[in-house]
Motif scaffolding. Structure first.
Motif, PDB file in Angstrom:
ATOM      1  N   LEU A  50       0.838  -1.207   0.000  1.00 27.17           N
ATOM      2  CA  LEU A  50       0.000   0.000   0.000  1.00 27.17           C
ATOM      3  C   LEU A  50       0.872   1.256   0.000  1.00 27.17           C
ATOM      4  O   LEU A  50       0.633   2.192  -0.761  1.00 27.17           O
ATOM      5  N   ILE A  51       1.888   1.240   0.856  1.00 22.03           N
ATOM      6  CA  ILE A  51       2.724   2.441   0.977  1.00 22.03           C
ATOM      7  C   ILE A  51       3.517   2.686  -0.296  1.00 22.03           C
ATOM      8  O   ILE A  51       3.561   3.795  -0.822  1.00 22.03           O
ATOM      9  N   SER A  52       4.126   1.596  -0.844  1.00 19.19           N
ATOM     10  CA  SER A  52       5.013   1.817  -1.982  1.00 19.19           C
ATOM     11  C   SER A  52       4.243   2.104  -3.267  1.00 19.19           C
ATOM     12  O   SER A  52       4.726   2.831  -4.125  1.00 19.19           O
ATOM     13  N   PHE A  55       0.744   5.344  -1.477  1.00 16.34           N
ATOM     14  CA  PHE A  55       0.907   6.574  -0.683  1.00 16.34           C
ATOM     15  C   PHE A  55       2.186   7.337  -1.024  1.00 16.34           C
ATOM     16  O   PHE A  55       2.159   8.560  -1.144  1.00 16.34           O
ATOM     17  N   ILE A  56       3.303   6.602  -1.186  1.00 15.19           N
ATOM     18  CA  ILE A  56       4.558   7.307  -1.454  1.00 15.19           C
ATOM     19  C   ILE A  56       4.513   8.067  -2.782  1.00 15.19           C
ATOM     20  O   ILE A  56       4.913   9.230  -2.834  1.00 15.19           O
ATOM     21  N   LYS A  58       1.983   9.390  -4.149  1.00 23.14           N
ATOM     22  CA  LYS A  58       1.133  10.575  -3.932  1.00 23.14           C
ATOM     23  C   LYS A  58       1.909  11.674  -3.239  1.00 23.14           C
ATOM     24  O   LYS A  58       1.910  12.827  -3.679  1.00 23.14           O
ATOM     25  N   ILE A  59       2.570  11.299  -2.121  1.00 21.06           N
ATOM     26  CA  ILE A  59       3.314  12.313  -1.355  1.00 21.06           C
ATOM     27  C   ILE A  59       4.424  12.906  -2.219  1.00 21.06           C
ATOM     28  O   ILE A  59       4.623  14.115  -2.275  1.00 21.06           O
ATOM     29  N   LYS A  60       5.106  12.012  -2.938  1.00 19.86           N
ATOM     30  CA  LYS A  60       6.235  12.457  -3.755  1.00 19.86           C
ATOM     31  C   LYS A  60       5.760  13.404  -4.859  1.00 19.86           C
ATOM     32  O   LYS A  60       6.357  14.455  -5.085  1.00 19.86           O
ATOM     33  N   ASN A  61       4.666  13.012  -5.527  1.00 18.18           N
ATOM     34  CA  ASN A  61       4.112  13.873  -6.573  1.00 18.18           C
ATOM     35  C   ASN A  61       3.805  15.255  -6.034  1.00 18.18           C
ATOM     36  O   ASN A  61       4.099  16.266  -6.670  1.00 18.18           O
ATOM     37  N   ASN A  62       3.197  15.241  -4.852  1.00 21.95           N
ATOM     38  CA  ASN A  62       2.786  16.524  -4.285  1.00 21.95           C
ATOM     39  C   ASN A  62       3.990  17.396  -3.976  1.00 21.95           C
ATOM     40  O   ASN A  62       4.015  18.591  -4.297  1.00 21.95           O
ATOM     41  N   ILE A  63       5.025  16.776  -3.383  1.00 20.20           N
ATOM     42  CA  ILE A  63       6.229  17.548  -3.055  1.00 20.20           C
ATOM     43  C   ILE A  63       6.889  18.057  -4.340  1.00 20.20           C
ATOM     44  O   ILE A  63       7.278  19.218  -4.445  1.00 20.20           O
ATOM     45  N   ASP A  65       5.416  18.569  -7.207  1.00 26.76           N
ATOM     46  CA  ASP A  65       4.557  19.621  -7.761  1.00 26.76           C
ATOM     47  C   ASP A  65       4.875  20.951  -7.129  1.00 26.76           C
ATOM     48  O   ASP A  65       5.016  21.975  -7.806  1.00 26.76           O
ATOM     49  N   ARG A  66       4.980  20.924  -5.793  1.00 26.56           N
ATOM     50  CA  ARG A  66       5.217  22.182  -5.083  1.00 26.56           C
ATOM     51  C   ARG A  66       6.572  22.766  -5.482  1.00 26.56           C
ATOM     52  O   ARG A  66       6.685  23.952  -5.755  1.00 26.56           O
TER      53      ARG A  66
END
Lengths: 192, 244
Positions: A50-52, A55-56, A58-63, A65-66
């Protein structure tokens, strides 16, 4: 022999005692070891997947993106700043140029005005001079013209007065001579 | 309940017995708390990644701080080559952390206070790291046992010591976590027992100890998860970058 049996039994007793002590530590009871391992593997594998996979990213994309957004914004701000600097320089140049233009214009118009004034002044002076000359001439001619007529009037007046006073008819030429003589004297006196 | 401080570590069956041959794979309280920890992690990560904003909310910020924390830990200790193992280290850290933290709740069960759980994780890491090392470097990986710059006379001794220290990695890794968790919880229980037995008059001192120890245990719970993860990174670093 007895000693050996005693030692063995003591050893066994020790082991059982130790095992009993270990029984006080449920961690060392192997009854559920397989179960714990089995459920640990299942749970951790699920969590890892699930994490790999979910979730990861998603978090990575968001970071990412920013970071990209911040970078873009910074670049945009930089280009805006450069643009504004260029505009500012242009503006200053225009101001400088117009200042020079204005100074030149003021200078030009002042010169022109000076020149105009000079020309006007000269023409007016000339006019005045002309007028003066003309008037002088007129006065001169008037003077010249006035003398004979004054003489004539004086002659007539004189002859008339004499005729009235004395009743004598005087010689025209003698009267004329006397009058001209007097008038000339007076005229010269007046003029000087 | 107040009697034996070790009863809190007892594993008991929940629900029906599941057996494969002679092997008992029943669902136990240990399994329950593993699943609770994993579920809390998943719920947290789900809610923190649900809204993806440029300016993060509180939950999103926490998850990003966690992400950056672990990413920095890995890049600091194992370098950029360890990037493919980031999800594993991340999962390992949050799982151990949550198991420790959930264990701090009263009446709960601490999954990581069982040697078998930590040993399985440590052995998995040990074998995985060894396999990665051999896959990346072939038999040159054995040079990890022969440090450079050592006098030839000392070399046999050093090599033996290196081999022993390498082989004892899973033991030290697992026992460190297990012993810390067990000792902490036992101590909390013992002090709790003192509070009850000393009653209203004398119970205040052990109670204050208990409160302080709870704070300490929360710190230890975090610290041990961090140590577990960072040691995994260091082992990974040995396998990925052959320094010797």
């Amino acid at each position: 022999m007895k000693f050996i049996i005693f030692t063995i039994s003591a050893y066994l007793a020790g082991i059982t005692y130790l095992l009993a002590a270990e029984a006080g530590m449920p961690q060392l009871d192997p009854k559920y070891w397989f179960s714990q391992g089995f459920w640990l593997i299942i749970t951790f594998a699920t969590l890892y997947l699930l994490i790999s996979k979910l979730f990861i990213p998603k978090i990575k994309n968001n970071i990412d993106d920013r970071e990209r957004k911040i970078k873009e914004d910074l670049e945009k701000a930089k280009s805006y700043k450069e643009n504004s600097e260029i505009k500012n320089r242009e503006y200053e140049r225009v101001i400088e140029k117009s200042k020079k233009d204005i100074a030149k214009m003021i200078n030009d118009s002042r010169k022109k005005l000076d020149k105009d004034i000079q020309i006007k002044k000269r023409s007016i002076e000339k006019q005045i001079n002309d007028e003066i000359k003309k008037t002088e001439n007129e006065i001169e001619t008037l003077k010249k013209n006035s003398l004979p007529s004054i003489e004539k009037i004086s002659e007539e007046l004189t002859s008339k007065i004499i005729h009235e006073v004395t009743g004598e008819q005087l010689n025209q030429s003698s009267v004329k001579a006397i009058v001209s003589d007097v008038t000339k004297k007076n005229f010269n006196k007046n003029i000087s | 309940m107040a009697g034996n401080p070790m009863t809190q570590f007892e594993v008991y069956k929940i629900g029906p017995e599941i057996k494969f041959g002679n092997i008992d794979l029943s669902f136990t309280n240990s399994s329950l708390f593993m699943i609770i920890s994993a579920a809390i992690i998943c719920l947290f990560l789900y809610f923190s990644t649900k809204e993806r904003k440029i300016i993060p909310g509180k939950l999103q910020l926490i998850s990003e701080i966690l992400f950056n924390f672990i990413a920095k830990m890995i890049s600091d200790t194992a370098g950029s080559k360890a990037k493919p193992y980031f999800p594993f280290i991340f999962s390992l850290f949050v799982f151990v952390l949550l198991c420790n933290m959930v264990g701090m709740l009263p009446y709960s069960f601490t999954v990581t206070s069982h040697i078998i759980v930590t040993l399985i994780m440590a052995l998995f890491i040990f074998f995985a790291v060894t396999i990665i090392g051999f896959l990346k470097h072939g038999f040159k990986y054995l040079s990890i046992f022969v440090p450079s710059g050592v006098p030839v006379v000392l070399l046999p001794l050093i090599t033996v010591i290196e081999i022993i220290s390498y082989l004892s990695r899973p033991v030290s890794l697992s026992v460190r976590l297990f012993a810390n968790m067990m000792a902490g919880h036992t101590m909390l229980k013992v002090f709790g027992g003192f509070v009850i037995s000393l009653g209203l008059l004398g119970g205040w001192l052990p109670l204050s100890f208990s409160v302080a120890l709870t704070g300490l245990e929360i710190l230890v719970a975090f610290l041990q998860a961090y140590v577990f993860a960072i040691l995994t990174c260091i082992y990974l670093n040995d396998a990925l970058n052959l320094h010797h």
